[in-house]
Write an enzyme that holds these catalytic residues in place. Sequence first.
Site, PDB file in Angstrom:
ATOM      1  CD  GLU A  84      48.095 -61.153   5.578  1.00  7.60           C
ATOM      2  OE1 GLU A  84      48.973 -62.027   5.527  1.00  7.60           O
ATOM      3  OE2 GLU A  84      47.646 -60.689   6.644  1.00  7.60           O
ATOM      4  CB  CYS A 116      46.201 -60.713  10.997  1.00  9.35           C
ATOM      5  SG  CYS A 116      46.653 -62.105   9.947  1.00  9.35           S
ATOM      6  CG  HIS A 243      44.550 -62.598  14.725  1.00 15.53           C
ATOM      7  ND1 HIS A 243      43.939 -62.863  13.519  1.00 15.53           N
ATOM      8  CD2 HIS A 243      45.845 -63.020  14.599  1.00 15.53           C
ATOM      9  CE1 HIS A 243      44.819 -63.396  12.695  1.00 15.53           C
ATOM     10  NE2 HIS A 243      45.968 -63.505  13.327  1.00 15.53           N
TER      11      HIS A 243
END
Length: 415
Positions: A84, A116, A243
């Site tokens: 990103e 993500c 995550h």
Amino acid sequence: MTAPEIGIEAMDVYCGVAKVSTRMLFEKRGLLPGRYDNLMMDERSVQMPWEDPVTNGVNAARRIVENLEPAERDRIELLITATESGLDYSKSIASYVHHYLGLPRTCRILEVKQACYGTTGALQLAAAFLAAGLSPGAKALVIATDVNPMDAHAEYAETTTGHGAVALLIGDRPGILALDLGAYGVNSFETMDTARPRPDLDLYHADLSLLTYLECLGDSFRAYRSRVPDADIVKSFDYLAMHTPFAGMVKAAHRKMMREFAPRPPAAVAEDFEARVLPSLGYARTVGNLCSGSIYLALAAIVDSEPASATAGAKVGLYSYGSGCASEFFSGRIVAGAAERLAGHSIGPRLSVRRSLDFQEYERVLPAAKECLVPRADHQVDLTGCDDYLEAVRSRGSVLVLRSIDNYHRRYEWR
């Protein structure tokens, strides 16, 4: 016909050469001390002015590529960089990574973006390509690479932000994780929990992002169970890797999943967290959020921190979330010998030798680090002192750094 085994053959990590204490950031920024323990963070990596998504990605993947025989390297037929922190609206950073890794011209290259989640999407697409058998013996290189030079404007997010890259070599001879092909659950919808409309501007709706993360965790696991009906959040997985925006968020996520899918007394929930989730958080607590690489940093932490006898053959449930949003719950099996293979990359020792910055040095670095990310025709990187920082990580050879930007063309060199 037996389905091919596809998974992660090799992986490596690069998380820069500098770090800063998160407790110090709390104190210097005047953040509420009572919120510190909830983060479960100790340190975070800091981007230096000569580091960008290209250098991170190349430095993470270089040893993987160098360890391959020439014939194996030439079978890397797909390179995907997930970031990103893109540097151009047209040219992908994969083109630079491809060049500096010396990959063959017979390799597809592209860049993907979904906050993500991007690396997990790339991993699954690469695995499907390889499983299809259109090019038997082919390999794919998937690299998660990001920089996040947040400052005081980001408030608490500044203390959790990471910096670095994770490289994954995907093929039909898994050496780290064999994927459970077809065992996944996806949950995606539009929301505006975070965004980066400019390279130097992050928009962050903290409460919405955390709530969306938790919602997607439950819904993606339900979608996983629609494909694997007998899946049990406790009994089916020896470890969970998620995550990791910050380690405390994963602890809250585990508590939510136990409450929803496997109710237990608080003491039993805490015991389960210690056994199946905490091993995944060791690196995140000292690196910070690596964006789409954080879930694979969590996997590396499990393999590196747990006894090899415990991880060999262990089933891992993995949860990937990317703001905006996309999420996926999937699974795989840690391959026997993974601990020895990963130990050869010395991830923990390399993290331990990053230089600690005091607050004044950290404040000086931030503006210079941002300069290399904002589009500009020409930029000369000040490499004064660069070698002093790099010396500690040169045990594995030279390190790629950004030297300059000339008429928008980024120039790199090995030091």
